[in-house]
Each structure stands twice: as structure tokens, then as C-alpha cells.
Write an enzyme that holds these catalytic residues in place. Structure first.
Site, PDB file in Angstrom:
ATOM      1  N   ARG A 223      13.141   3.159   1.357  1.00 61.52           N
ATOM      2  CA  ARG A 223      12.591   2.224   0.373  1.00 61.52           C
ATOM      3  C   ARG A 223      12.725   2.850  -1.011  1.00 61.52           C
ATOM      4  O   ARG A 223      12.599   4.071  -1.163  1.00 61.52           O
ATOM      5  CB  ARG A 223      11.107   1.941   0.654  1.00 61.52           C
ATOM      6  N   HIS A 271      20.899  -2.679  -1.106  1.00 61.36           N
ATOM      7  CA  HIS A 271      19.987  -2.833   0.045  1.00 61.36           C
ATOM      8  C   HIS A 271      20.694  -3.528   1.225  1.00 61.36           C
ATOM      9  O   HIS A 271      20.241  -4.561   1.722  1.00 61.36           O
ATOM     10  CB  HIS A 271      18.720  -3.604  -0.361  1.00 61.36           C
TER      11      HIS A 271
HETATM   12  N1  LIG Z   1      17.939   0.077   3.661  1.00 58.59           N
HETATM   13  C1  LIG Z   1      17.840  -0.727   4.689  1.00 58.59           C
HETATM   14  O1  LIG Z   1      18.660  -1.631   4.853  1.00 58.59           O
HETATM   15  C2  LIG Z   1      16.760  -0.508   5.716  1.00 58.59           C
HETATM   16  C3  LIG Z   1      16.856  -1.208   6.928  1.00 58.59           C
HETATM   17  C4  LIG Z   1      15.924  -0.948   7.923  1.00 58.59           C
HETATM   18  C5  LIG Z   1      14.912  -0.027   7.706  1.00 58.59           C
HETATM   19  N2  LIG Z   1      14.829   0.622   6.505  1.00 58.59           N
HETATM   20  C6  LIG Z   1      13.749   1.621   6.290  1.00 58.59           C
HETATM   21  O2  LIG Z   1      13.798   2.602   7.327  1.00 58.59           O
HETATM   22  C7  LIG Z   1      12.453   2.925   7.688  1.00 58.59           C
HETATM   23  C8  LIG Z   1      12.420   3.599   9.052  1.00 58.59           C
HETATM   24  O3  LIG Z   1      12.632   2.649  10.087  1.00 58.59           O
HETATM   25  P1  LIG Z   1      12.423   3.041  11.633  1.00 58.59           P
HETATM   26  O4  LIG Z   1      12.594   1.806  12.420  1.00 58.59           O
HETATM   27  O5  LIG Z   1      13.241   4.231  11.980  1.00 58.59           O
HETATM   28  O6  LIG Z   1      10.871   3.489  11.602  1.00 58.59           O
HETATM   29  P2  LIG Z   1      10.024   4.203  12.750  1.00 58.59           P
HETATM   30  O7  LIG Z   1      10.687   4.043  14.078  1.00 58.59           O
HETATM   31  O8  LIG Z   1       8.632   3.738  12.587  1.00 58.59           O
HETATM   32  O9  LIG Z   1      10.114   5.754  12.369  1.00 58.59           O
HETATM   33  C9  LIG Z   1       9.451   6.313  11.296  1.00 58.59           C
HETATM   34  C10 LIG Z   1       9.634   7.832  11.332  1.00 58.59           C
HETATM   35  O10 LIG Z   1       9.078   8.394  10.152  1.00 58.59           O
HETATM   36  C11 LIG Z   1       8.173   9.439  10.514  1.00 58.59           C
HETATM   37  N3  LIG Z   1       7.064   9.522   9.551  1.00 58.59           N
HETATM   38  C12 LIG Z   1       6.221   8.539   9.158  1.00 58.59           C
HETATM   39  N4  LIG Z   1       5.317   9.011   8.280  1.00 58.59           N
HETATM   40  C13 LIG Z   1       5.602  10.324   8.123  1.00 58.59           C
HETATM   41  C14 LIG Z   1       5.022  11.352   7.363  1.00 58.59           C
HETATM   42  N5  LIG Z   1       3.954  11.136   6.576  1.00 58.59           N
HETATM   43  N6  LIG Z   1       5.563  12.589   7.443  1.00 58.59           N
HETATM   44  C15 LIG Z   1       6.629  12.834   8.232  1.00 58.59           C
HETATM   45  N7  LIG Z   1       7.226  11.881   8.989  1.00 58.59           N
HETATM   46  C16 LIG Z   1       6.722  10.648   8.930  1.00 58.59           C
HETATM   47  C17 LIG Z   1       7.653   9.059  11.887  1.00 58.59           C
HETATM   48  O11 LIG Z   1       7.151  10.215  12.533  1.00 58.59           O
HETATM   49  P3  LIG Z   1       6.476  10.115  14.008  1.00 58.59           P
HETATM   50  O12 LIG Z   1       7.563   9.635  14.935  1.00 58.59           O
HETATM   51  O13 LIG Z   1       6.073  11.502  14.297  1.00 58.59           O
HETATM   52  O14 LIG Z   1       5.349   9.130  13.893  1.00 58.59           O
HETATM   53  C18 LIG Z   1       8.924   8.489  12.530  1.00 58.59           C
HETATM   54  O15 LIG Z   1       9.710   9.531  13.053  1.00 58.59           O
HETATM   55  C19 LIG Z   1      11.745   1.577   7.587  1.00 58.59           C
HETATM   56  O16 LIG Z   1      10.348   1.736   7.460  1.00 58.59           O
HETATM   57  C20 LIG Z   1      12.361   0.974   6.354  1.00 58.59           C
HETATM   58  O17 LIG Z   1      11.622   1.366   5.205  1.00 58.59           O
HETATM   59  C21 LIG Z   1      15.726   0.399   5.516  1.00 58.59           C
END
Ligand SMILES: NC(=O)c1ccc[n+]([C@@H]2O[C@H](COP(=O)([O-])OP(=O)(O)OC[C@H]3O[C@@H](n4cnc5c(N)ncnc54)[C@H](OP(=O)(O)O)[C@@H]3O)[C@@H](O)[C@H]2O)c1
Length: 308
Positions: A223, A271
Site C-alpha cells: 500500500r 496499482h
Molecule cells: N499492489 C497490488 O496490486 C496488491 C494486490 C493485492 C494485495 N496487495 C497488498 O498485499 C498485502 C498482503 O496480502 P496477503 O494476502 O499476502 O496478506 P496476508 O496473507 O494477510 O499476509 C500478511 C503478512 O504480513 C505479516 N504482518 C502483518 N503485520 C505485521 C507486522 N506488524 N510485522 C511483521 N509482519 C506483519 C503477517 O505475519 P503473520 O503471518 O505472522 O501474521 C503475514 O505474513 C495486502 O494487505 C495488500 O495491502 C497489493
């Protein structure tokens, strides 16, 4: 069961067709032609106007069309019902492609070759082997762990920073704030795939960049609010950082006047790092609609306190 579909960017008719192919009786209402708000059971949404979801008194669940639900949970009027984020093979695959492409571009130093081409220079340069390049991924969730596996398969040294420890083949796990310092010191190419939460907002700042080795590159596909853009520009201009690939921005569309547009060390995309297609993503959405109907917990439910 009546479903509200609300998204300015997704193909509503295609979504309706894919969902009804899986659930023939499903009543899909495309915003703003919603009918009686009291009849809506479930909302499938991307960037609803703040306060909009509070208009549906019998809402039982909110299904996000995006993996990140930061925009939803930031709505102070959001009804207190379960929220599920998007998890879908097409979303994961496209993010993996983007991260691979961006990492390989930095790894093979394509910025140098593009500059040389513009100057009509035949400039040899041989970057290190992948085995000598360290890629650090912040966030080892659905998307980060898939990208990590693809990078391991390319022969990179891969490190991952997450809240809790992870066991992924070939990936060194650095859990928690206490491990962040060690993680950053060993990262040549940093990829941000964190959710946007109170803990992670503004995390890509001058202090983080200072911990990276000289010449490191930054890829932000999470983000825009993770990045302090001024700190990045300063670290690039001072020569400490070697380059950046940015897909997300504090303000989107990126304002015409932003210095990021034509910075020689910055690559900008609008994006588009990953996207899901209804033909695959409708499977997970239909599964969650059935769960709501059966009174079962949602798949990929967001923990509102944690923020993701
Ligand atoms: N640019 C784009 O087109 C696009 C598209 C899709 C998504 N995104 C972004 O990608 C993000 C990730 O998606 P996802 O599906 O992979 O999410 P997810 O499965 O919820 O994974 C989030 C990861 O971040 C870690 N995390 C969260 N808070 C943390 C902290 N304070 N310190 C250290 N690690 C932390 C979590 O750790 P734990 O596993 O230990 O809880 C987990 O490994 C989305 O939230 C979105 O913002 C961007």
C-alpha cells in the site's frame, strides 16, 4: 440470499454470471440499483464509499474483492459483521509474476542498460549471480510466501520478515520487530507485501532505508501508505539506495506533479501488481456465501483487532 456487488473497478456483469453459474438462485444486485437495503445479506465490495455499508441493516458478512482490507476497516461506520479478504490463485499468480519481474530487473541492473541504450553506449556490466543476491520480503502471508517460493526457485537467497515465525523451504524467517534489524542488514532487494495496519503504516521510512546495505533496492507492492515518499527520494538521491519499483502510492492516481514520475531510479506502475479474475475468484466467494448461509465462519476472515 441477496448479494450487493459494489466496485468501481471490477466487471459487475461478469461477476454476476460467474456467481450465478455456481449458485443459480443467488440474487445479485449491482450498486447503485440495490432495491430495498433491508433485503441485502452479503456485500461483495472494493472501495465502497465510507458509511455506505451501514445502510444495510440485515448485512451478515462483507466479502472484499481485494486482499487488503485496510480501506474497509478504516470506515468508522462499518457494520460489526465478519469480513473476508480476497484469496485467489489468479491474484497470487499475478503478484508472483510482478515481484519476480521487478526483482529480476533490479538484480540484472536493467536501469543501467536502459540508460546506456539512451546514450548509445555498449556498456558491459555483469551483476552477481542470484545465489549471491539477498531478497528480503516483508510479509510472508498468502502473497509474500508465494513470491518467496518463486524467488527461491530462481536461486536467490530469500529472507522473510513476518509477525510470527514461518517454516518455508529455503526462506530464512525473521519474526517480529526484534528481528527487523538483522533482516534489513542482510537484504539487497526489499519487497514490501505487508497489510496496511496501525503497526505498518509509514514503515518504509528513512530509518529502515538506513539499515539496508548501500545500493539496495526497494519494491513496494503493498500500500502507498507504507512508504514515506520523501524519505525514499532522499535515500535514492543520496546514492544510498540503488533504485525503487513502486506500484502503490499515498495518493492514487499518482499526482501529475509527483517527482516519482520521472525520477531516473524509480519505476512506476499504476496499482496493477496483481489482480484477480472472476472465473477463478468466484469459487472462493461462492464458498463464503455458502458458509454465511450455513452459519459457518468465513474463510480468510479478517481479524479486526490485528487489522488484517
Ligand atoms: N499492489 C497490488 O496490486 C496488491 C494486490 C493485492 C494485495 N496487495 C497488498 O498485499 C498485502 C498482503 O496480502 P496477503 O494476502 O499476502 O496478506 P496476508 O496473507 O494477510 O499476509 C500478511 C503478512 O504480513 C505479516 N504482518 C502483518 N503485520 C505485521 C507486522 N506488524 N510485522 C511483521 N509482519 C506483519 C503477517 O505475519 P503473520 O503471518 O505472522 O501474521 C503475514 O505474513 C495486502 O494487505 C495488500 O495491502 C497489493
Amino acid at each position: 440470499m441477496a448479494l450487493l456487488f459494489l466496485s468501481p473497478d471490477d466487471p459487475a456483469d461478469l461477476w454476476r454470471a460467474e456467481l450465478q453459474a455456481r449458485m443459480p438462485g443467488l440474487d445479485v444486485r449491482i450498486w447503485p440499483q440495490v432495491g430495498d437495503p433491508a433485503e441485502i445479506d452479503i456485500a461483495l465490495v472494493w472501495r465502497p464509499p465510507p458509511g455506505e455499508l451501514a445502510r444495510y441493516p440485515n448485512l451478515r458478512a462483507i466479502l472484499s474483492l481485494a486482499a487488503g482490507t485496510d480501506g474497509l476497516v478504516a470506515d468508522p461506520d462499518l457494520p460489526d459483521v465478519p469480513i473476508a479478504r480476497m484469496v485467489d490463485p489468479s491474484l497470487t499468480r499475478t503478484m508472483t509474476e510482478y515481484v519476480l519481474l521487478a526483482v529480476l530487473r533490479h538484480h540484472r541492473e536493467f536501469d543501467c542498460f536502459e540508460r546506456a541504450q539512451r546514450a548509445r553506449e555498449w556498456a558491459y556490466a555483469f551483476p552477481p549471480q542470484a545465489a549471491d543476491r539477498r531478497v528480503g520480503i516483508m510479509g510472508l502471508g498468502e502473497l509474500g510466501s508465494a513470491a518467496a517460493r518463486a524467488l527461491v526457485a530462481q536461486g536467490f537467497q530469500v529472507l522473510g520478515w513476518s509477525r510470527t515465525p514461518k517454516m518455508l523451504d529455503g526462506v530464512l524467517s525473521y519474526p517480529g520487530r526484534s528481528e527487523l534489524h538483522a533482516f534489513l542488514h542482510r537484504t539487497d532487494i526489499l519487497v514490501c507485501l505487508l497489510p496496511l495496519t496501525a503497526d505498518t503504516v509509514g514503515i518504509l521510512d528513512a530509518a529502515i532505508f538506513a539499515e539496508l546495505p548501500h545500493g539496495a533496492c526497494v519494491i513496494n507492492v503493498a500500500r502507498g501508505q507504507h512508504l514515506v515518499e520523501g524519505d525514499l527520494l532522499q535515500a535514492l538521491d543520496s546514492g544510498h539506495l540503488g533504485g525503487a519499483t513502486l506500484d502503490v502510492f499515498r495518493e492514487e492516481p499518482l499526482p501529475q506533479g509527483s517527482p516519482l514520475w520521472d525520477h531516473p531510479k524509480v519505476r512506476v506502475t499504476p496499482h496493477v501488481a496483481s489482480y484477480s479474475v472472476p472465473s477463478t475468484a468466484a469459487d472462493g466467494v461462492a464458498a463464503n456465501i455458502r458458509r454465511v448461509s450455513a452459519g459457518e465462519p468465513l474463510l480468510h476472515q479478517v481479524d479486526r483487532v490485528r487489522g488484517y
